[in-house]
Design a protein around this motif. Structure first.
Motif, PDB file in Angstrom:
ATOM      1  N   GLN A   1     -79.299-106.164  26.643  1.00 16.12           N
ATOM      2  CA  GLN A   1     -79.691-104.916  25.977  1.00 16.12           C
ATOM      3  C   GLN A   1     -79.209-103.680  26.738  1.00 16.12           C
ATOM      4  O   GLN A   1     -78.727-102.719  26.134  1.00 16.12           O
ATOM      5  CB  GLN A   1     -81.216-104.884  25.815  1.00 16.12           C
ATOM      6  N   ILE A   2     -79.338-103.695  28.059  1.00 12.60           N
ATOM      7  CA  ILE A   2     -78.885-102.541  28.851  1.00 12.60           C
ATOM      8  C   ILE A   2     -77.363-102.442  28.815  1.00 12.60           C
ATOM      9  O   ILE A   2     -76.800-101.351  28.625  1.00 12.60           O
ATOM     10  CB  ILE A   2     -79.387-102.656  30.303  1.00 12.60           C
ATOM     11  N   ALA A   3     -76.685-103.569  28.973  1.00 11.77           N
ATOM     12  CA  ALA A   3     -75.213-103.566  28.947  1.00 11.77           C
ATOM     13  C   ALA A   3     -74.695-103.120  27.584  1.00 11.77           C
ATOM     14  O   ALA A   3     -73.672-102.430  27.491  1.00 11.77           O
ATOM     15  CB  ALA A   3     -74.685-104.956  29.291  1.00 11.77           C
ATOM     16  N   PHE A   4     -75.412-103.497  26.524  1.00 15.26           N
ATOM     17  CA  PHE A   4     -75.002-103.118  25.173  1.00 15.26           C
ATOM     18  C   PHE A   4     -75.015-101.596  25.003  1.00 15.26           C
ATOM     19  O   PHE A   4     -74.072-101.003  24.463  1.00 15.26           O
ATOM     20  CB  PHE A   4     -75.940-103.768  24.150  1.00 15.26           C
ATOM     21  N   VAL A   5     -76.078-100.937  25.472  1.00 12.51           N
ATOM     22  CA  VAL A   5     -76.161 -99.477  25.366  1.00 12.51           C
ATOM     23  C   VAL A   5     -75.038 -98.811  26.167  1.00 12.51           C
ATOM     24  O   VAL A   5     -74.409 -97.859  25.699  1.00 12.51           O
ATOM     25  CB  VAL A   5     -77.550 -98.979  25.836  1.00 12.51           C
ATOM     26  N   ILE A   6     -74.787 -99.310  27.356  1.00 12.16           N
ATOM     27  CA  ILE A   6     -73.722 -98.725  28.189  1.00 12.16           C
ATOM     28  C   ILE A   6     -72.363 -98.887  27.516  1.00 12.16           C
ATOM     29  O   ILE A   6     -71.529 -97.975  27.539  1.00 12.16           O
ATOM     30  CB  ILE A   6     -73.737 -99.365  29.595  1.00 12.16           C
ATOM     31  N   ARG A   7     -72.145-100.044  26.888  1.00 12.40           N
ATOM     32  CA  ARG A   7     -70.869-100.242  26.181  1.00 12.40           C
ATOM     33  C   ARG A   7     -70.757 -99.286  24.996  1.00 12.40           C
ATOM     34  O   ARG A   7     -69.703 -98.692  24.768  1.00 12.40           O
ATOM     35  CB  ARG A   7     -70.759-101.692  25.688  1.00 12.40           C
ATOM     36  N   GLU A   8     -71.828 -99.131  24.221  1.00 12.29           N
ATOM     37  CA  GLU A   8     -71.802 -98.246  23.057  1.00 12.29           C
ATOM     38  C   GLU A   8     -71.600 -96.783  23.472  1.00 12.29           C
ATOM     39  O   GLU A   8     -70.870 -96.027  22.819  1.00 12.29           O
ATOM     40  CB  GLU A   8     -73.091 -98.390  22.245  1.00 12.29           C
ATOM     41  N   LEU A   9     -72.231 -96.378  24.575  1.00 12.58           N
ATOM     42  CA  LEU A   9     -72.050 -95.004  25.054  1.00 12.58           C
ATOM     43  C   LEU A   9     -70.615 -94.777  25.526  1.00 12.58           C
ATOM     44  O   LEU A   9     -70.091 -93.667  25.403  1.00 12.58           O
ATOM     45  CB  LEU A   9     -73.038 -94.700  26.189  1.00 12.58           C
ATOM     46  N   ARG A  10     -70.003 -95.815  26.056  1.00 12.27           N
ATOM     47  CA  ARG A  10     -68.591 -95.683  26.453  1.00 12.27           C
ATOM     48  C   ARG A  10     -67.714 -95.421  25.226  1.00 12.27           C
ATOM     49  O   ARG A  10     -66.794 -94.593  25.267  1.00 12.27           O
ATOM     50  CB  ARG A  10     -68.136 -96.958  27.171  1.00 12.27           C
ATOM     51  N   LYS A  11     -68.008 -96.082  24.115  1.00  9.59           N
ATOM     52  CA  LYS A  11     -67.246 -95.854  22.878  1.00  9.59           C
ATOM     53  C   LYS A  11     -67.432 -94.413  22.395  1.00  9.59           C
ATOM     54  O   LYS A  11     -66.469 -93.759  21.971  1.00  9.59           O
ATOM     55  CB  LYS A  11     -67.711 -96.824  21.795  1.00  9.59           C
ATOM     56  N   ILE A  12     -68.663 -93.921  22.457  1.00  2.44           N
ATOM     57  CA  ILE A  12     -68.938 -92.536  22.036  1.00  2.44           C
ATOM     58  C   ILE A  12     -68.223 -91.561  22.960  1.00  2.44           C
ATOM     59  O   ILE A  12     -67.636 -90.573  22.514  1.00  2.44           O
ATOM     60  CB  ILE A  12     -70.457 -92.278  22.033  1.00  2.44           C
ATOM     61  N   LYS A  13     -68.263 -91.838  24.245  1.00  5.67           N
ATOM     62  CA  LYS A  13     -67.598 -90.979  25.233  1.00  5.67           C
ATOM     63  C   LYS A  13     -66.094 -90.910  24.982  1.00  5.67           C
ATOM     64  O   LYS A  13     -65.475 -89.860  25.071  1.00  5.67           O
ATOM     65  CB  LYS A  13     -67.868 -91.520  26.638  1.00  5.67           C
ATOM     66  N   ASP A  14     -65.505 -92.052  24.630  1.00  4.84           N
ATOM     67  CA  ASP A  14     -64.050 -92.095  24.404  1.00  4.84           C
ATOM     68  C   ASP A  14     -63.641 -91.428  23.100  1.00  4.84           C
ATOM     69  O   ASP A  14     -62.486 -91.036  22.934  1.00  4.84           O
ATOM     70  CB  ASP A  14     -63.564 -93.550  24.398  1.00  4.84           C
ATOM     71  N   THR A  15     -64.586 -91.315  22.143  1.00  4.98           N
ATOM     72  CA  THR A  15     -64.239 -90.742  20.830  1.00  4.98           C
ATOM     73  C   THR A  15     -64.941 -89.417  20.591  1.00  4.98           C
ATOM     74  O   THR A  15     -64.994 -88.945  19.463  1.00  4.98           O
ATOM     75  CB  THR A  15     -64.622 -91.709  19.697  1.00  4.98           C
ATOM     76  N   GLU A  16     -65.466 -88.774  21.664  1.00  4.14           N
ATOM     77  CA  GLU A  16     -66.283 -87.569  21.473  1.00  4.14           C
ATOM     78  C   GLU A  16     -65.478 -86.417  20.903  1.00  4.14           C
ATOM     79  O   GLU A  16     -66.023 -85.526  20.274  1.00  4.14           O
ATOM     80  CB  GLU A  16     -66.927 -87.144  22.798  1.00  4.14           C
ATOM     81  N   GLN A  17     -64.158 -86.367  21.146  1.00  2.00           N
ATOM     82  CA  GLN A  17     -63.352 -85.272  20.628  1.00  2.00           C
ATOM     83  C   GLN A  17     -62.755 -85.599  19.258  1.00  2.00           C
ATOM     84  O   GLN A  17     -62.013 -84.826  18.698  1.00  2.00           O
ATOM     85  CB  GLN A  17     -62.212 -84.961  21.617  1.00  2.00           C
ATOM     86  N   VAL A  18     -63.044 -86.800  18.764  1.00  2.00           N
ATOM     87  CA  VAL A  18     -62.523 -87.218  17.464  1.00  2.00           C
ATOM     88  C   VAL A  18     -63.638 -87.127  16.434  1.00  2.00           C
ATOM     89  O   VAL A  18     -64.796 -87.406  16.740  1.00  2.00           O
ATOM     90  CB  VAL A  18     -61.978 -88.666  17.541  1.00  2.00           C
ATOM     91  N   ASN A  19     -63.299 -86.767  15.217  1.00  2.00           N
ATOM     92  CA  ASN A  19     -64.323 -86.590  14.195  1.00  2.00           C
ATOM     93  C   ASN A  19     -64.780 -87.946  13.663  1.00  2.00           C
ATOM     94  O   ASN A  19     -64.393 -88.384  12.602  1.00  2.00           O
ATOM     95  CB  ASN A  19     -63.779 -85.725  13.061  1.00  2.00           C
ATOM     96  N   GLU A  20     -65.612 -88.637  14.468  1.00  2.00           N
ATOM     97  CA  GLU A  20     -66.123 -89.946  14.063  1.00  2.00           C
ATOM     98  C   GLU A  20     -67.648 -89.949  14.080  1.00  2.00           C
ATOM     99  O   GLU A  20     -68.285 -90.952  14.354  1.00  2.00           O
ATOM    100  CB  GLU A  20     -65.563 -91.040  14.986  1.00  2.00           C
ATOM    101  N   LEU A  21     -68.246 -88.792  13.823  1.00  2.00           N
ATOM    102  CA  LEU A  21     -69.691 -88.664  13.725  1.00  2.00           C
ATOM    103  C   LEU A  21     -70.449 -89.326  14.874  1.00  2.00           C
ATOM    104  O   LEU A  21     -71.252 -90.235  14.673  1.00  2.00           O
ATOM    105  CB  LEU A  21     -70.163 -89.262  12.396  1.00  2.00           C
TER     106      LEU A  21
END
Length: 609
Positions: free
Chosen positions: A493-513
């Motif tokens: 569960q903890i690793a899953f959140v960290i992985r998902e936040l990494r995806k958000i961090k990598d796409t923060e400048q892209v319009n992917e809501l």
């Protein structure tokens, strides 16, 4: 030792000035003119700083699209402010904060070197031919009136008008002083020709600029001396080259409070000025011929040496830019290669610099970048405490398989990791925010407040992991497979959140809501928490685990939720660009905690049925 030398130089300078004042009243007028001119430049800089609460910074960020924009920004801004020093400090601050890259900064500095030459044209073409002090008086009057206004923008305009007024007064004082000085002492008798004269006057120009700390004032003094026939035309050219070289000292001083990125820009500034200076010295005859030809084409009289000096000052700077501009990328790479960041046993701040504190936008961006730096360290510590590695969690491999690859969890010293990788950064960020003395009316202050809270959430996440670690080490390889599975679920569960936040961090400048993605993640961890409680209660009820083990699991499940929530709340501030229009729209769509619970509970009721 350095302070002793500086103190000795100040004492020597004061002694020489006192001697000069005693020997000649005209010398007092000249030095007073220099002082008034420099004070005008400082007032002008202070006035423009009133507009650095967003306007100048936005212009600077928009001037990095291409090299033409960078050059024009440097030329126009320096022409208006009549100070390459202020622009240099501003650009160094932006580079240190990560708002600009080195190549963009080099382009702006190139433009600033051309922009500084406009002051010589103003003085030679207007200041020496008109009683400029008459224009200074109304500027000073209106400047003082606006200085007492309540609105900061009016105060800024007041400082600018005062600066211009003092600049005009300083020019007039220098001109009058040198005219009168000639009646007593003729400095033209010290004129030198040949290579020795050229190098001597170049060194003299460097020395004067270093003492005055303003190449603009040096150029005014040179032009006034040339107009009074106190120096020869060729010696004036050498002095102009020296004044250009002297400005590199200001760039070096401005880089003292910067990080390695800012120091690289100062290095680029020094290398450019050295190159243009050597170019002007080696090809002086060719430059003189080119200046004569251009002046003849522009209709400037052959004996108008002040305008010819202004032309020379512009020409050799423009030629230097033309030659160096194609090499700016190579120059940036060389500086990055030879000026490396020092590594330390304890993690040190990378973006928090004294220069960044001078402007609101750079202060906010510095804290933002340092928070991202802290986040990377925090996730490293959290995953190591779980017996995992970031490279595996960030990979595309199934997380269940990743957990299975690391069945053993080694005892990881979180206290030591906190001291080495987190505590120093967190303390530096808090101290930096406390030093950013911006009024709370400014939007930057609000951003700093939320960034400080985001850092607090990161530290709280690490503390929760420390509480979790004890039971995790004790029970993750328990003989009771149900208990072991629950602790593997916690790791997942903890690793899953960290992985998902990494995806958000990598796409923060892209319009992917990204905000809606965070909403979904919030809902997911709330569901996981409710599910974990029910599973643990069932295991206790079915006597698959003891009540004591179940209690420990429930407590640890709370720590898991705390870790996840703190990381997500941090991401809302740090990984989402709140200024973007798309994000404003997302905020309207984003769910509040109450709305989310209302969605989750009916879903759970259906699942139970």
């Amino acid at each position: 030792m350095d302070n002793t030398i500086k103190h000795s130089l100040f004492v020597l300078l004061f002694a020489l000035l006192g001697l000069g004042f005693w020997l000649s009243a005209d010398f007092k007028t000249i030095v007073a003119g220099i002082a008034v001119f420099v004070f005008g430049m400082l007032s002008l800089q202070k006035g423009f700083k009133f507009f650095t609460g967003g306007v100048l910074e936005r212009l600077l960020r928009n001037a990095t699209d291409n090299m033409v924009k960078r050059l024009l920004f440097g030329i126009v801004t320096t022409t208006l402010m009549q100070s390459s020093s202020l622009l240099s400090v501003l650009v160094i601050s932006f580079i240190s904060a990560g708002l600009l890259d080195l190549t963009a900064g080099i382009g702006i500095i190139f433009g600033a070197n051309i922009g500084t030459t406009t002051g010589a044209w103003l003085v030679a073409g207007f200041g020496l031919k008109v009683n400029i002090s008459g224009y200074a008086m109304p500027l000073l009057v209106f400047g003082v009136l606006l200085h007492f206004a309540k609105r900061k923008s009016y105060q800024g305009v007041g400082h600018i008008l005062l600066g211009l007024g003092f600049l005009f007064l300083g020019i007039q004082y220098m001109k009058d002083g040198l005219d009168a000085f000639k009646g007593n002492i003729d400095l033209s008798q010290f004129a030198m020709t040949g290579l020795s004269g050229l190098l001597t006057y170049v060194l003299l120009g460097i020395a004067v600029t270093v003492v005055i700390q303003a190449s603009g004032a040096t150029m005014v003094l040179i032009i006034a001396a040339l107009a009074s026939h106190q120096i020869s035309y060729e010696n004036a050219l050498a002095l102009a080259v020296g004044s250009n070289l002297g400005t590199t000292i200001t760039a070096v001083l401005g880089a003292f409070g910067a990080n390695i990125k800012g120091k690289r820009l100062a290095g680029a500034h020094v290398l450019f000025n050295l190159f243009t200076g050597v170019l002007a010295i080696v090809f002086l005859r060719q430059f003189i011929w080119l200046v004569d030809w251009l002046c003849d084409y522009a209709g400037i009289a052959p004996d108008d040496y002040t305008l010819k000096l202004a032309m020379f000052h512009s020409v050799f700077n423009v030629v230097g830019v033309v030659v160096m501009l194609p090499l700016s990328g190579l120059l940036a790479r060389l500086l990055e290669t030879f000026m490396r960041e020092k590594t330390a046993s304890v993690e040190l701040p990378r973006f928090l610099t004294k220069s960044a504190l001078q402007y609101p936008d750079t202060a906010v961006e510095s804290v933002h970048q340092e928070t991202r730096h802290l986040y990377e360290n925090v996730t490293h510590v959290i995953l190591r405490a779980l017996g995992l590695h970031r490279r595996d969690v960030y990979s595309g491999q199934d997380l269940t398989e990743v957990i299975g690859q690391y069945p053993e969890i080694k005892d990881y010293d979180i206290d030591d990791a906190y001291e080495r990788n987190i505590k120093g950064l967190y303390s530096a960020i808090i101290e930096f925010v406390s030093q950013a003395r911006f009024t709370w009316e400014m939007k930057q202050s609000g951003r700093l407040y939320w960034l400080r809270e985001a850092n607090l959430k990161l530290v709280e996440a690490v503390k929760a992991v420390k509480h979790l670690q004890k039971n995790l080490l004790k029970h993750h390889r328990s003989y009771n497979r149900y208990q072991a599975e629950e602790y593997d679920r916690i790791r997942f569960q903890i690793a899953f959140v960290i992985r998902e936040l990494r995806k958000i961090k990598d796409t923060e400048q892209v319009n992917e809501l990204p905000l809606l993605t965070l909403d979904a993640l919030k809902g997911r961890i709330k569901e996981q928490r409710q599910a974990a409680i029910e599973i643990i209660e069932n295991l206790i009820r079915e006597r698959k685990i003891s009540a004591e083990a179940g209690t420990s699991l429930l407590n640890d499940s709370s720590y898991v939720y705390e870790i996840q929530s703190n990381l997500i709340r941090m991401a809302e501030t740090v990984f989402i660009n709140h200024a973007a229009d798309s994000v404003k729209a997302e905020k309207e769509l984003a769910l509040t905690d109450h709305e989310m619970l209302a969605v989750i509970r009916p879903t759970q009721a259906v699942d139970h049925e």
